[in-house]
Design an enzyme around this catalytic site. Structure first.
Site, PDB file in Angstrom:
ATOM      1  N   LYS A  76       1.959  -0.023   9.358  1.00 26.42           N
ATOM      2  CA  LYS A  76       2.868  -0.971   8.697  1.00 26.42           C
ATOM      3  C   LYS A  76       4.195  -0.295   8.368  1.00 26.42           C
ATOM      4  O   LYS A  76       5.257  -0.847   8.645  1.00 26.42           O
ATOM      5  CB  LYS A  76       2.169  -1.492   7.429  1.00 26.42           C
ATOM      6  CG  LYS A  76       2.932  -2.529   6.663  1.00 26.42           C
ATOM      7  CD  LYS A  76       1.996  -3.450   5.902  1.00 26.42           C
ATOM      8  CE  LYS A  76       1.316  -2.804   4.705  1.00 26.42           C
ATOM      9  NZ  LYS A  76       2.245  -2.534   3.575  1.00 26.42           N
ATOM     10  N   SER A  77       4.141   0.887   7.777  1.00 25.42           N
ATOM     11  CA  SER A  77       5.378   1.580   7.396  1.00 25.42           C
ATOM     12  C   SER A  77       6.262   1.846   8.614  1.00 25.42           C
ATOM     13  O   SER A  77       7.479   1.654   8.571  1.00 25.42           O
ATOM     14  CB  SER A  77       5.052   2.922   6.731  1.00 25.42           C
ATOM     15  OG  SER A  77       4.401   2.732   5.506  1.00 25.42           O
TER      16      SER A  77
ATOM     17  N   ARG B 119      10.067   0.036   9.720  1.00 27.72           N
ATOM     18  CA  ARG B 119      11.246   0.875   9.961  1.00 27.72           C
ATOM     19  C   ARG B 119      11.721   0.756  11.405  1.00 27.72           C
ATOM     20  O   ARG B 119      12.931   0.808  11.673  1.00 27.72           O
ATOM     21  CB  ARG B 119      10.924   2.329   9.613  1.00 27.72           C
ATOM     22  CG  ARG B 119      10.816   2.548   8.087  1.00 27.72           C
ATOM     23  CD  ARG B 119      10.088   3.827   7.763  1.00 27.72           C
ATOM     24  NE  ARG B 119      10.096   4.174   6.351  1.00 27.72           N
ATOM     25  CZ  ARG B 119       9.275   3.657   5.423  1.00 27.72           C
ATOM     26  NH1 ARG B 119       8.379   2.741   5.757  1.00 27.72           N
ATOM     27  NH2 ARG B 119       9.348   4.054   4.167  1.00 27.72           N
TER      28      ARG B 119
ATOM     29  N   SER C  40       8.322   7.755  -4.535  1.00 30.04           N
ATOM     30  CA  SER C  40       8.290   6.473  -3.824  1.00 30.04           C
ATOM     31  C   SER C  40       9.066   6.573  -2.524  1.00 30.04           C
ATOM     32  O   SER C  40      10.288   6.779  -2.528  1.00 30.04           O
ATOM     33  CB  SER C  40       8.894   5.358  -4.690  1.00 30.04           C
ATOM     34  OG  SER C  40       9.174   4.224  -3.878  1.00 30.04           O
TER      35      SER C  40
ATOM     36  N   GLN D  84       9.578   4.124  -0.608  1.00 25.93           N
ATOM     37  CA  GLN D  84      10.411   2.921  -0.479  1.00 25.93           C
ATOM     38  C   GLN D  84      11.763   3.137  -1.135  1.00 25.93           C
ATOM     39  O   GLN D  84      12.803   2.794  -0.569  1.00 25.93           O
ATOM     40  CB  GLN D  84       9.692   1.721  -1.095  1.00 25.93           C
ATOM     41  CG  GLN D  84       8.449   1.330  -0.316  1.00 25.93           C
ATOM     42  CD  GLN D  84       7.685   0.185  -0.960  1.00 25.93           C
ATOM     43  OE1 GLN D  84       8.025  -0.283  -2.032  1.00 25.93           O
ATOM     44  NE2 GLN D  84       6.636  -0.268  -0.285  1.00 25.93           N
TER      45      GLN D  84
ATOM     46  N   ASP E  53      -2.182   4.267  -1.082  1.00 29.12           N
ATOM     47  CA  ASP E  53      -2.669   2.939  -0.681  1.00 29.12           C
ATOM     48  C   ASP E  53      -4.186   2.914  -0.483  1.00 29.12           C
ATOM     49  O   ASP E  53      -4.749   1.855  -0.171  1.00 29.12           O
ATOM     50  CB  ASP E  53      -1.977   2.493   0.609  1.00 29.12           C
ATOM     51  CG  ASP E  53      -0.499   2.197   0.380  1.00 29.12           C
ATOM     52  OD1 ASP E  53      -0.124   1.855  -0.760  1.00 29.12           O
ATOM     53  OD2 ASP E  53       0.280   2.328   1.336  1.00 29.12           O
TER      54      ASP E  53
ATOM     55  N   LYS F 260       1.309  -2.265  -7.527  1.00 27.31           N
ATOM     56  CA  LYS F 260       1.190  -2.541  -6.090  1.00 27.31           C
ATOM     57  C   LYS F 260       1.026  -4.060  -5.907  1.00 27.31           C
ATOM     58  O   LYS F 260       1.392  -4.828  -6.768  1.00 27.31           O
ATOM     59  CB  LYS F 260       0.026  -1.745  -5.497  1.00 27.31           C
ATOM     60  CG  LYS F 260       0.263  -0.241  -5.509  1.00 27.31           C
ATOM     61  CD  LYS F 260       1.409   0.149  -4.593  1.00 27.31           C
ATOM     62  CE  LYS F 260       1.674   1.646  -4.613  1.00 27.31           C
ATOM     63  NZ  LYS F 260       2.882   1.982  -3.858  1.00 27.31           N
TER      64      LYS F 260
ATOM     65  N   ARG G 182      -3.923  -2.585  -9.104  1.00 29.38           N
ATOM     66  CA  ARG G 182      -5.136  -2.186  -8.371  1.00 29.38           C
ATOM     67  C   ARG G 182      -6.162  -1.464  -9.229  1.00 29.38           C
ATOM     68  O   ARG G 182      -7.358  -1.501  -8.907  1.00 29.38           O
ATOM     69  CB  ARG G 182      -4.760  -1.335  -7.143  1.00 29.38           C
ATOM     70  CG  ARG G 182      -4.128  -2.198  -6.073  1.00 29.38           C
ATOM     71  CD  ARG G 182      -3.787  -1.446  -4.817  1.00 29.38           C
ATOM     72  NE  ARG G 182      -3.392  -2.403  -3.795  1.00 29.38           N
ATOM     73  CZ  ARG G 182      -2.658  -2.101  -2.737  1.00 29.38           C
ATOM     74  NH1 ARG G 182      -2.238  -0.869  -2.546  1.00 29.38           N
ATOM     75  NH2 ARG G 182      -2.351  -3.036  -1.854  1.00 29.38           N
TER      76      ARG G 182
HETATM   77  C1  S3P Z   1       5.463   2.482   1.663  1.00 28.76           C
HETATM   78  C2  S3P Z   1       5.503   3.268   0.540  1.00 28.76           C
HETATM   79  C3  S3P Z   1       4.500   3.175  -0.544  1.00 28.76           C
HETATM   80  C4  S3P Z   1       3.265   2.416  -0.098  1.00 28.76           C
HETATM   81  C5  S3P Z   1       3.594   1.167   0.660  1.00 28.76           C
HETATM   82  C6  S3P Z   1       4.402   1.495   1.901  1.00 28.76           C
HETATM   83  C7  S3P Z   1       6.527   2.652   2.678  1.00 28.76           C
HETATM   84  O1  S3P Z   1       5.078   2.485  -1.636  1.00 28.76           O
HETATM   85  O2  S3P Z   1       2.451   2.107  -1.209  1.00 28.76           O
HETATM   86  O3  S3P Z   1       2.422   0.496   1.059  1.00 28.76           O
HETATM   87  O4  S3P Z   1       6.379   2.140   3.808  1.00 28.76           O
HETATM   88  O5  S3P Z   1       7.527   3.305   2.378  1.00 28.76           O
HETATM   89  P1  S3P Z   1       5.922   3.229  -2.778  1.00 28.76           P
HETATM   90  O6  S3P Z   1       7.180   3.720  -2.179  1.00 28.76           O
HETATM   91  O7  S3P Z   1       6.181   2.162  -3.811  1.00 28.76           O
HETATM   92  O8  S3P Z   1       5.027   4.326  -3.292  1.00 28.76           O
END
Ligand code: S3P
Length: 440
Positions: free
Chosen positions: A26-27, A31, A171, A173, A319, A346, A350
């Site tokens: 997914k990540s 991107r 983080s 993100q 996660d 999240k 969780r």
């Molecule tokens: C992610 C970063 C994580 C993760 C999320 C995906 C990403 O979040 O929990 O499922 O793709 O950068 P955080 O940046 O809030 O830790």
């Protein structure tokens, strides 16, 4: 009582056997769409996650004027518009359930010459955005919200300047949002992390031709660079493989191979944790695919015992705690989780949702503000649990149900499709007893 939406029902699993390729990461998929959209030239993405989260990201970029073709399942051809080629739209940009989409887009859109509005579903609308709004404001961005929650109204046309920023919370993100804004900012942007997080933004920006300096915990880039189109081959998602690592560890007689799983060290903390608990997981056929290490993971049933999860490992398995909780509830002896308060913000809280679900099935769990003690040794019973619209809670409860003495009904499972389309079909093909329906 059904709570609405899609409901899963479990039975007792057969030994889990065979070979499985879980959906794309997914990540990386988010991107890949973003960077390919911003690049000069055409990029081809393969192994793309056909999940609702990543499709939402693609839909946002289409709305911003990017042509994205989908010739085959898991394939996208992205006709990049260049770093300055996005077009504004009056329509709100819908990130659905995807925190990654909203936070990264906040950084990108803050630097555009046009205004934009980011919205999300009920769960995303409760997730904290101050963590991106605040440092972006320091760069010169103007983002309005109510109480730091979505929708985000982003005022375009601001001149951003680079900053040197230390994240208060680890983080990926937030780091990525700042680096994306930094691409447009005057001067250098440096992001420092209290603990290194997944580095896909850094590695993929470099792959797309951006000069970026990075090492675990720090990344620096200079604004004013352009991205060059690049093909991306997305590995299988370790976080989706995680459910099988736990399931095959706990279901007697299991012997399962997960193929070509992404092994980024900032993602594989659960592998180390399960091994510390006694799991039998072999890493086979390691290879490099598009700059990322992938490997087959062979997991065989093994008795598990509780452990204290090292606090410094928490971001590397952020996660995977819902799945870990299932393993810990069944393990011999207590498992202690600390330093994991981030789990409360999240897709659901969780720590609370997972503890409640497992307690319903007979587990003994003491929740703390930043973790939990799971006493282990539970013989799980059946029951009725709620996933609270959180994909990972739904899938973790589905695993727990495989060992329960009676059926487990899990409400509110629609969002499994955000990260793991085809979960029920795939799990059923290797021995799960799992069905889905929509009660009236
Ligand atoms: C992610 C970063 C994580 C993760 C999320 C995906 C990403 O979040 O929990 O499922 O793709 O950068 P955080 O940046 O809030 O830790």
């Amino acid at each position: 009582m059904s709570g609405g939406g899609l409901q899963f029902t479990t039975g007792r699993a057969a030994p889990l056997r065979g070979r499985v390729r879980v959906p794309g990461d997914k990540s990386v998929s988010h991107r890949a769409i973003m960077f390919a959209s911003l690049a000069d030239g055409v990029s081809r993405i393969t192994g793309f996650l056909e999940g609702e989260d990543t499709r939402a990201t693609a839909a946002v970029f289409r709305a911003l004027g990017v042509r994205i073709d989908a010739p085959n399942d898991g394939e996208r051809i992205v006709h990049g518009v260049g770093i300055d080629g996005l077009r504004g739209t009056d329509a709100a940009l819908d990130c659905g359930n995807a925190g990654t989409a909203m936070r990264l887009l906040a950084g990108l859109l803050a630097a555009q010459p046009f205004d934009s509005t980011l919205i999300g579903d009920a769960s995303l609308s409760k997730r904290p955005m101050r963590r991106v709004i605040e440092p972006l404001a320091r760069m010169g961005a103007i983002i309005d919200s109510t109480d730091g929650l979505p929708p985000l109204c982003i005022r375009g046309g601001q001149r951003l300047h680079g900053i040197d920023y230390t994240l208060p919370v680890a983080s990926a993100q937030v780091k990525s949002a700042l680096l994306l804004a930094g691409l447009y900012a005057e001067g250098e942007t440096t992001v420092r992390e209290p603990h290194p997080t997944r580095d896909y933004t850094e590695s993929m920006l470099r792959q797309f031709g951006i000069a970026i300096d990075y090492a675990p915990g720090i990344a620096t880039l200079r604004g004013g660079q352009r991205l060059r189109a690049s093909d991306v081959n997305v590995p299988a998602d370790f976080s989706s493989a995680a459910f099988f690592l736990v399931a095959a560890s706990i279901v007697p007689g299991s012997d399962l191979v997960l193929e070509a799983v992404g092994m980024n060290p900032r993602r594989t903390g659960l592998l180390a944790t399960l091994r510390d608990m006694g799991a039998d997981i072999a890493v086979e056929r390691e290879a490099v695919q598009g700059g990322e290490v992938v490997a087959d993971l062979r997991v065989r049933h093994a008795p598990l015992h509780g452990i204290e999860v090292p606090v410094e490992r928490v971001p590397d398995m952020i996660d995977e705690f819902p799945a870990l909780f299932v393993a810990a509830a069944l393990a011999d002896g207590p498992t202690v989780v600390r330093g994991a308060a981030e789990l409360r913000v999240k897709e659901s809280d969780r720590l609370a949702t997972m503890s409640t679900a497992l307690r319903t099935l007979g587990a003994r769990i003491d929740e703390t503000p930043d973790g939990a003690t799971l006493h282990g040794g539970t013989a799980l019973t059946g029951g009725h649990v709620h996933a609270h619209g959180d994909h990972r809670i739904a899938m973790s409860a589905a695993i727990a149900g495989q060992l329960a003495s009676a059926p487990v009904w899990i409400d509110d499972c629609d969002n499994v499709a955000t990260s793991f389309p085809g979960f029920v079909a795939l799990t059923s093909s290797i021995g799960f007893s799992l069905s889905q329906n929509r009660p009236a």
